[in-house]
Design an enzyme around this catalytic site. Structure first.
Site, PDB file in Angstrom:
ATOM      1  N   GLY A   1       0.787  -1.220   0.000  1.00 33.50           N
ATOM      2  CA  GLY A   1       0.000   0.000   0.000  1.00 33.50           C
ATOM      3  C   GLY A   1       0.819   1.269   0.000  1.00 33.50           C
ATOM      4  O   GLY A   1       0.248   2.363   0.107  1.00 33.50           O
ATOM      5  N   ASP A   2       2.149   1.143  -0.111  1.00 39.99           N
ATOM      6  CA  ASP A   2       3.005   2.328  -0.137  1.00 39.99           C
ATOM      7  C   ASP A   2       4.222   2.006  -1.002  1.00 39.99           C
ATOM      8  O   ASP A   2       4.210   1.021  -1.751  1.00 39.99           O
ATOM      9  CB  ASP A   2       3.400   2.754   1.280  1.00 39.99           C
ATOM     10  CG  ASP A   2       3.584   4.260   1.406  1.00 39.99           C
ATOM     11  OD1 ASP A   2       4.272   4.837   0.550  1.00 39.99           O
ATOM     12  OD2 ASP A   2       3.058   4.858   2.359  1.00 39.99           O
ATOM     13  N   ASP A   3       5.280   2.818  -0.907  1.00 40.38           N
ATOM     14  CA  ASP A   3       6.438   2.646  -1.785  1.00 40.38           C
ATOM     15  C   ASP A   3       6.958   1.207  -1.721  1.00 40.38           C
ATOM     16  O   ASP A   3       7.089   0.624  -0.640  1.00 40.38           O
ATOM     17  CB  ASP A   3       7.559   3.594  -1.369  1.00 40.38           C
ATOM     18  CG  ASP A   3       7.152   5.055  -1.435  1.00 40.38           C
ATOM     19  OD1 ASP A   3       6.155   5.372  -2.114  1.00 40.38           O
ATOM     20  OD2 ASP A   3       7.822   5.875  -0.793  1.00 40.38           O
TER      21      ASP A   3
END
Length: 451
Positions: free
Chosen positions: A254-256
């Protein structure tokens, strides 16, 4: 364990080792690899978590078993170290610390599963380069699997799973009920000669794999999974670390997917430990945020980074270099090459106004220096905007070099143009054609060696 159990472990460990060596040998003929960067030490001494009362029924809490087994490894100090074998089953446990000269080995079908009861999670001090928890003031919850001041640590197996059961933590973040910063799935601090391979990491409460103040770290053949709406579940975040190699892995979070960091504002500047000599290659994955990121915590400096042969699908930003006023630090000699992206909101973003601050005491005169960044051999389909490069008025970004970049909008996506300010450099064979600050023939000389 009986003799048959030891023999089975030997066969499993030997088979995976031989398979990895064979793959590395094959790959080395075509591609560079991390092989040899961190020695793979064979452990003559082997124990099983079941020897210490471990029960893989998914219900029994095994924290005491893990701590007892690792206590034995730490204090007996067998020659060559010890392998801790996790047989098939679901082993529910609270967080625990690793020790030096050990291998944590997960058999096929083995799952180490984090308890969802936050009362079992100790609170540890903030990192000195952050000055406080990343999400909340004060300390932070201890990582699920943790280590400090270690050497010669291997986490591997037959693609067993380490499951952080992060859902309860994500909900606390959404509801604003967190007392302290959420725990990472794995954090190793002040450590060296670390190898992580052939394991699935799933549903981390916060960042997945966080080597901080480390050196000689290899992460390869791993799978990292979290839902696209899981907050701040970065895949791999080397932080104020050096000589790190990340390769041949799949990450969907859900992120980098991968983010290189080096401390936060005045705390990172005071700690003064850069991230340098880091290689990221042959990564595939998707994320609503960035594929490969530098920052936004860059205060200790970041240099000599190579990210190459990356395949990204359904990403917010393909390549993202991000910093901010107050960060300080020098970001230089960064190369992104041979990257393919499909379905991206933005292809390339290099920006000096991203990320928040730990407190109001950051120095507004501590401006980051960004120079000598090369982006080359990049292709993209269904990319909404090819790129945005915004330097700082009092600290323009220099030596930004774009070469052989082709980012198409696709039939249903209208591709807008590049946006640039306070930047200088050069460009060649870029479509859509980039902004005027990167096209002057007088500026090409700053990065002609990259073309």
């Amino acid at each position: 364990m009986n003799r048959r159990d030891y023999y089975s472990i030997w066969l499993c460990f030997g088979a995976v080792t031989i398979l990895s060596m064979h793959f590395a040998s094959f790959a080395s003929a075509e591609w560079p690899t991390c092989s040899g960067m961190v020695p793979v030490n064979y452990r003559n001494d082997k124990i099983s978590i079941t020897d210490y009362g471990g029960v893989g029924d998914g219900v029994t809490l095994n924290t005491k078993a893990f701590r007892a087994a690792i206590y034995r490894i730490e204090h007996l100090k067998r020659r060559g170290g010890t392998l801790l074998y996790i047989p098939p089953g679901e082993y529910l446990t609270g967080p625990f610390n690793l020790t030096s000269r050990m291998t944590l080995y997960l058999a096929r079908g083995a799952v180490i599963k984090a308890t969802m009861d936050s009362r079992h999670w100790p609170v540890v001090p903030p990192l000195p380069s952050y000055g406080r928890g990343r999400e909340r003031p004060g300390g932070r919850y201890m990582s699920f699997i943790h280590g400090d001041g270690l050497h010669d640590v291997i986490i591997t197996g037959e693609n067993g799973t380490i499951d952080g059961q992060g859902g309860i933590w994500w909900n606390m973040w959404r509801l604003g009920t967190l007392l302290f910063t959420r725990p990472n799935l794995i954090e190793l601090m002040n450590s060296r000669d670390i190898l992580i391979s052939n394991v699935v990491f799933k549903n981390s409460p916060f960042w997945n794999i966080h080597p901080v103040y480390c050196s000689n770290v290899v992460i390869r053949y791993v799978t990292i999974l979290a839902p696209s709406n899981s907050p701040n579940t970065d895949g791999i975040d080397p932080d104020s670390s050096s000589h790190v190699c990340i390769e041949d892995s799949h990450i969907t979070t859900g992120d980098d997917l991968v983010a290189v960091k080096s401390g936060w504002d005045e705390y990172g500047i005071a700690y003064g430990r850069p991230s340098h000599d880091i290689t990221i290659r042959r990564i595939t994955g998707s994320s609503p945020f960035a594929g490969i990121a530098i920052g936004s915590e860059t205060s200790g400096g970041i240099q000599n980074i190579v990210a190459e042969h990356i395949n990204l699908f359904n990403v917010g930003i393909g390549i993202h270099l991000k910093t901010n006023i107050g960060r300080g630090g020098v970001i230089r000699n960064i190369t992104f090459s041979n990257i393919y992206m499909q379905n991206a909101r933005k292809g390339v973003k290099i920006s000096g106004d991203v990320g928040d601050h730990p407190d109001e005491y950051y120095n507004t005169n501590a401006l980051p220096i960004v120079k000598d960044v090369t982006v080359k051999n990049v292709w993209g389909d269904n990319v909404q905007q090819p790129g945005l490069i915004h330097g700082l008025r009092n600290a323009p970004f220099t030596g930004i070099c774009l070469s052989n970049i082709h980012l198409r909008g696709g039939q249903r996506v209208r591709n807008s143009g590049w946006q640039c300010s306070d930047v200088s450099g050069g460009a060649v064979q870029v479509s859509p054609w980039p902004c005027s600050q990167l096209t002057s023939s007088q500026q090409w000389g700053a990065c002609s060696s990259s073309f």
